[in-house]
Design a protein around this motif. Structure first.
Motif, PDB file in Angstrom:
ATOM      1  N   SER A  62      33.658  29.546 -39.900  1.00 34.26           N
ATOM      2  CA  SER A  62      34.495  29.403 -41.098  1.00 34.26           C
ATOM      3  C   SER A  62      34.314  28.031 -41.724  1.00 34.26           C
ATOM      4  O   SER A  62      34.177  27.898 -42.950  1.00 34.26           O
ATOM      5  CB  SER A  62      35.968  29.621 -40.739  1.00 34.26           C
ATOM      6  N   HIS A  63      34.298  26.990 -40.889  1.00 37.07           N
ATOM      7  CA  HIS A  63      34.088  25.633 -41.388  1.00 37.07           C
ATOM      8  C   HIS A  63      32.603  25.354 -41.651  1.00 37.07           C
ATOM      9  O   HIS A  63      32.248  24.706 -42.641  1.00 37.07           O
ATOM     10  CB  HIS A  63      34.630  24.608 -40.389  1.00 37.07           C
ATOM     11  N   LEU A  66      31.202  27.072 -44.841  1.00 37.18           N
ATOM     12  CA  LEU A  66      31.747  26.379 -46.010  1.00 37.18           C
ATOM     13  C   LEU A  66      31.053  25.035 -46.212  1.00 37.18           C
ATOM     14  O   LEU A  66      30.710  24.662 -47.348  1.00 37.18           O
ATOM     15  CB  LEU A  66      33.256  26.178 -45.841  1.00 37.18           C
ATOM     16  N   SER A  67      30.822  24.313 -45.126  1.00 37.25           N
ATOM     17  CA  SER A  67      30.133  23.036 -45.212  1.00 37.25           C
ATOM     18  C   SER A  67      28.713  23.217 -45.735  1.00 37.25           C
ATOM     19  O   SER A  67      28.236  22.435 -46.580  1.00 37.25           O
ATOM     20  CB  SER A  67      30.112  22.364 -43.838  1.00 37.25           C
ATOM     21  N   LEU A  69      27.621  25.608 -47.674  1.00 36.68           N
ATOM     22  CA  LEU A  69      27.687  25.962 -49.096  1.00 36.68           C
ATOM     23  C   LEU A  69      27.985  24.740 -49.965  1.00 36.68           C
ATOM     24  O   LEU A  69      27.425  24.597 -51.057  1.00 36.68           O
ATOM     25  CB  LEU A  69      28.750  27.040 -49.309  1.00 36.68           C
ATOM     26  N   ILE A  70      28.870  23.865 -49.485  1.00 42.09           N
ATOM     27  CA  ILE A  70      29.189  22.652 -50.245  1.00 42.09           C
ATOM     28  C   ILE A  70      27.953  21.775 -50.398  1.00 42.09           C
ATOM     29  O   ILE A  70      27.648  21.273 -51.492  1.00 42.09           O
ATOM     30  CB  ILE A  70      30.323  21.871 -49.552  1.00 42.09           C
ATOM     31  N   ARG A 217      32.267  19.566 -40.001  1.00 46.16           N
ATOM     32  CA  ARG A 217      31.624  19.343 -41.297  1.00 46.16           C
ATOM     33  C   ARG A 217      30.113  19.516 -41.216  1.00 46.16           C
ATOM     34  O   ARG A 217      29.409  19.263 -42.183  1.00 46.16           O
ATOM     35  CB  ARG A 217      31.975  17.953 -41.824  1.00 46.16           C
ATOM     36  N   THR A 219      26.614  21.841 -40.667  1.00 47.19           N
ATOM     37  CA  THR A 219      26.187  23.076 -41.312  1.00 47.19           C
ATOM     38  C   THR A 219      26.070  24.209 -40.303  1.00 47.19           C
ATOM     39  O   THR A 219      26.114  23.990 -39.087  1.00 47.19           O
ATOM     40  CB  THR A 219      24.839  22.865 -42.015  1.00 47.19           C
TER      41      THR A 219
END
Length: 271
Positions: A62-63, A66-67, A69-70, A217, A219
């Motif tokens: 989940s984290h 998202l990391s 993608l950011i 944070r 990937t």
């Protein structure tokens, strides 16, 4: 002629099988019950779809997703803009020192990340950009720039000079020529480069491990590396986690498949 065509399709079929067979084996392995011993391309007796949910939770995807993608959302547009501007300038504007700059970018293609990652860490640490998305985005953008500039420069250099001269005669400035004339006909090249940038950013492992100390944070590929160390004997769970990581790249390629192939082959069909 017919035998040559048959031989061509046979070779392509064999190549497709060679590429798809490992992927099929991973999919089948991921659908076995967790902890099962797997050998070869054995179809599971019980289809265990829960491996994906379990791998997602245990690897903290989940984290991590998202990391990823950011970081990719920052790298891809920034690198595309810089590579396009630099490639356009070097190919059409004949800037001072353009030849040595082009050679420097080509030489940059031979520079391995392993050679500079430690020095890069200390440089970014001095300005407070380690363990931050900004530092990773800037580092990856710089890392991908040599190929991007070379790619776009080669593309713009193939555009007929008459087209550019006609636009200048009509009073168009350099930036207007790029935006209104070149970019509309360069969409396959830009799209292909964007797909490559996303793929490279998504798969980046060593740079993220060094620059990002916060496990939440990092990937998805970096998280997968730690996941492999914890569940090295659970092949179905590892296969499910691997499919989660490679899934976005497969989806992106399928969405941009036509542009990707067109961008790769456009230089081969010019007369």
């Amino acid at each position: 002629m017919k035998s040559a065509l048959i031989a061509r399709y046979l070779v392509l079929t064999l190549m497709a099988v060679a590429v798809l067979l490992p992927f099929v084996s991973i999919v089948l392995a991921a659908l076995h019950p967790a902890g099962a011993q797997i050998s070869g391309l054995r179809i599971p007796e019980t289809w265990s779809w829960s491996n994906f949910a379990e791998a997602w939770d245990k690897a903290n995807f989940s984290h991590l997703v998202l990391s990823s993608l950011i970081i990719a959302a920052g790298v891809v547009p920034l690198a595309l803009v810089l590579a396009t501007l630099a490639g356009y300038s070097l190919a059409t504007l004949d800037p001072l020192g353009g030849r040595p700059i082009s050679v420097a970018f080509v030489l940059g293609l031979t520079l391995p990340i392993e050679l500079v990652v430690v020095a890069l860490y200390f440089d970014l640490n001095q300005v407070g950009l380690t363990n931050s998305y900004t530092g990773v985005i800037l580092a990856e953008t710089a890392l991908f720039m040599p190929f991007g500039v070379y790619w776009m420069q080669t593309h713009f250099a193939a555009v007929p000079r008459e087209l550019l001269e006609a636009a200048r005669v009509d009073g168009a400035r350099s930036f207007a020529i790029l935006v209104r004339i070149l970019l509309p006909i360069s969409w396959p090249a830009v799209t292909t480069l964007g797909v490559l940038y996303f793929m490279w950013s998504w798969n980046q492992f060593l740079l993220v491990i060094v620059l990002m100390q916060d496990p939440n944070r990092r990937t998805a590929p970096a998280g997968l590396g730690f996941f492999v160390g914890q569940y090295s004997t659970d092949i179905p769970l590892l296969s499910a986690a691997s499919l989660i990581v490679i899934g976005p790249i497969v989806v992106l390629y399928l969405l941009f498949q036509r542009n990707f192939v067109s961008g790769l082959t456009q230089g081969a069909v010019k007369g």
